[in-house]
Design a protein around this motif. Sequence first.
Motif, mmCIF file in Angstrom:
data_model
loop_
_atom_site.group_PDB
_atom_site.id
_atom_site.type_symbol
_atom_site.label_atom_id
_atom_site.label_comp_id
_atom_site.label_asym_id
_atom_site.label_seq_id
_atom_site.Cartn_x
_atom_site.Cartn_y
_atom_site.Cartn_z
ATOM 1 N N LEU A 85 101.684 -54.158 73.817
ATOM 2 C CA LEU A 85 101.921 -53.893 75.231
ATOM 3 C C LEU A 85 101.469 -52.489 75.635
ATOM 4 O O LEU A 85 100.993 -52.281 76.750
ATOM 5 C CB LEU A 85 103.404 -54.050 75.557
ATOM 6 N N ALA A 86 101.633 -51.548 74.718
ATOM 7 C CA ALA A 86 101.299 -50.158 75.039
ATOM 8 C C ALA A 86 101.045 -49.387 73.753
ATOM 9 O O ALA A 86 101.397 -49.824 72.653
ATOM 10 C CB ALA A 86 102.425 -49.510 75.835
ATOM 11 N N ARG A 87 100.429 -48.227 73.939
ATOM 12 C CA ARG A 87 100.240 -47.296 72.831
ATOM 13 C C ARG A 87 100.925 -45.983 73.184
ATOM 14 O O ARG A 87 100.818 -45.506 74.318
ATOM 15 C CB ARG A 87 98.753 -47.037 72.575
ATOM 16 N N LEU A 88 101.614 -45.408 72.225
ATOM 17 C CA LEU A 88 102.090 -44.036 72.354
ATOM 18 C C LEU A 88 101.025 -43.156 71.715
ATOM 19 O O LEU A 88 100.832 -43.182 70.496
ATOM 20 C CB LEU A 88 103.438 -43.853 71.657
ATOM 21 N N ARG A 89 100.306 -42.431 72.543
ATOM 22 C CA ARG A 89 99.189 -41.611 72.058
ATOM 23 C C ARG A 89 99.674 -40.217 71.717
ATOM 24 O O ARG A 89 100.265 -39.516 72.553
ATOM 25 C CB ARG A 89 98.084 -41.569 73.103
ATOM 26 N N LEU A 90 99.408 -39.798 70.493
ATOM 27 C CA LEU A 90 99.804 -38.481 70.001
ATOM 28 C C LEU A 90 98.545 -37.652 69.789
ATOM 29 O O LEU A 90 97.629 -38.056 69.082
ATOM 30 C CB LEU A 90 100.581 -38.618 68.691
ATOM 31 N N GLU A 91 98.522 -36.460 70.400
ATOM 32 C CA GLU A 91 97.374 -35.567 70.297
ATOM 33 C C GLU A 91 97.848 -34.145 70.088
ATOM 34 O O GLU A 91 98.950 -33.780 70.495
ATOM 35 C CB GLU A 91 96.532 -35.629 71.582
ATOM 36 N N SER A 97 101.884 -39.348 75.070
ATOM 37 C CA SER A 97 101.704 -40.010 76.367
ATOM 38 C C SER A 97 101.668 -41.512 76.162
ATOM 39 O O SER A 97 101.399 -42.005 75.061
ATOM 40 C CB SER A 97 100.422 -39.535 77.051
ATOM 41 N N VAL A 98 101.923 -42.255 77.228
ATOM 42 C CA VAL A 98 101.955 -43.714 77.179
ATOM 43 C C VAL A 98 100.645 -44.264 77.738
ATOM 44 O O VAL A 98 100.210 -43.876 78.825
ATOM 45 C CB VAL A 98 103.145 -44.280 77.991
ATOM 46 N N VAL A 99 100.020 -45.167 76.980
ATOM 47 C CA VAL A 99 98.804 -45.852 77.430
ATOM 48 C C VAL A 99 99.131 -47.337 77.542
ATOM 49 O O VAL A 99 99.394 -48.001 76.534
ATOM 50 C CB VAL A 99 97.637 -45.641 76.441
ATOM 51 N N GLN A 149 108.815 -44.129 77.828
ATOM 52 C CA GLN A 149 108.854 -42.717 78.200
ATOM 53 C C GLN A 149 109.871 -41.954 77.358
ATOM 54 O O GLN A 149 109.648 -40.795 76.976
ATOM 55 C CB GLN A 149 109.166 -42.577 79.697
ATOM 56 N N THR A 150 110.989 -42.610 77.061
ATOM 57 C CA THR A 150 111.991 -41.974 76.202
ATOM 58 C C THR A 150 111.424 -41.724 74.807
ATOM 59 O O THR A 150 111.613 -40.632 74.226
ATOM 60 C CB THR A 150 113.247 -42.858 76.098
#
Length: 431
Positions: A64-70, A81-83, A97-98
């Motif tokens: 459903l989504a990716r939590l992108r870590l940079e 961030s949420v993609v 978001q949490t």
Amino acid sequence: MSAARFRDPVDIETRGAALQLEIARALVGAPAVPIELPAFDLTLLAVATTRGAIDLVLGKSAPLARLRLEENGGGAAIRASVVELHADARRFDRQLQTMARRLQAAIGADKWQRALAPARQLATLPLGVPMAFYRQLVPGIGDQGLVRTGFLCNQNCGICWQDRAWGRFDAEQVLTWIEDLRAAGARSLIISGGEPTLDRRLEDYVRRARQLGFESVTLETNAIQFGKADLASRLRAAGLSSCFVSLHSGDAATSDLITRAPGTFARTVAGIRALLEAGVPVRLNCVMTREGIDHLADVPGFVHQTFGPHPNLQGLMLSQPTDPYDRSLLPSILPEPERLRAVLRTVIDRAFALGVRVSGLDGPCGPPLCAFAADPRVATLAPIPERLDGRTYLPACADCAVRGACFGVRVADVELYGDACAQPLAAAPAA
């Protein structure tokens, strides 16, 4: 010609799964991947890498989504961030978001550094990429083999069917595939990418192919790198037979728009000149796009004026776009059939008037023969050796006099333009 038996690497998926788990353990202490996250009503399905980031892929049974870590470059070690991958991700916006906030606070520099090494390894693995993308006997050609060194490129053409984030194999695997193609009876070899000149072992591939007895070795390239040092002469000495160079317009602004790489048009032109002067035969490939259609008729004149009647210039191939990786770009890429038919007549006439040889229109990468009235100057009307995926015939094609020599129309064009894609010929043109 025997069927190709490729010695493909084994256990790629197993290696990928192990690296994903190593990254997840380093970042969030996950004991397994996939793993349910009951507190968020989601599942950590996978770990992925993309352009310097690490993505935690979340969803239910499907992503459903990716939590992108940079890397953050600020106070915190990382930025999260949420993609969104699916509209249903919005139902889980609060949870996502949490999670992003908590991860950004919890992942310090030490955890991030532990995750980076396996992440870099994961990025090199071609997970989920069909092996035929890397090596194949070319459909519709016969005894021609193709090997790709990977998908990294110094341009970002919207017309490209590849994802720049796809992984690559090491040089020894590429050399193994070259051997396999020769054992299957391939007599000519194409080395492609991505952009193959970005591979430091390119000379080794060319040299090994010629040692194995390939009669010719052709490089598919944008020629940007050939403006540097003596690359052209070194590859020529290694046994390079020719180069197939992408040049999608004679207008700099239009070319840079198509390649989405400002400034590279001039570097490609310089690279072509370097190849010609090094004694490497060059054939140019112009993909006929909606973006470039207004300048398409000027391409033969540009080629003639810029490179002249150079003995190593083998001519100009005109080809249709393949389905791009980002299919949402199709309406901006595929030219209207009526417009293409009108322009092609001018292109062919100008090319012959200037002595620029045109090829490819009657091949597996060309448009239907009716797009240029099966002009005998550029069409042999030989029966096609086999049907191709992604091509079809419209009902009107049944009565076309040249149907047996035509690969048909592209399915993507039919989806966009329907019956306008074909204008069947009542009689084959006289030679």
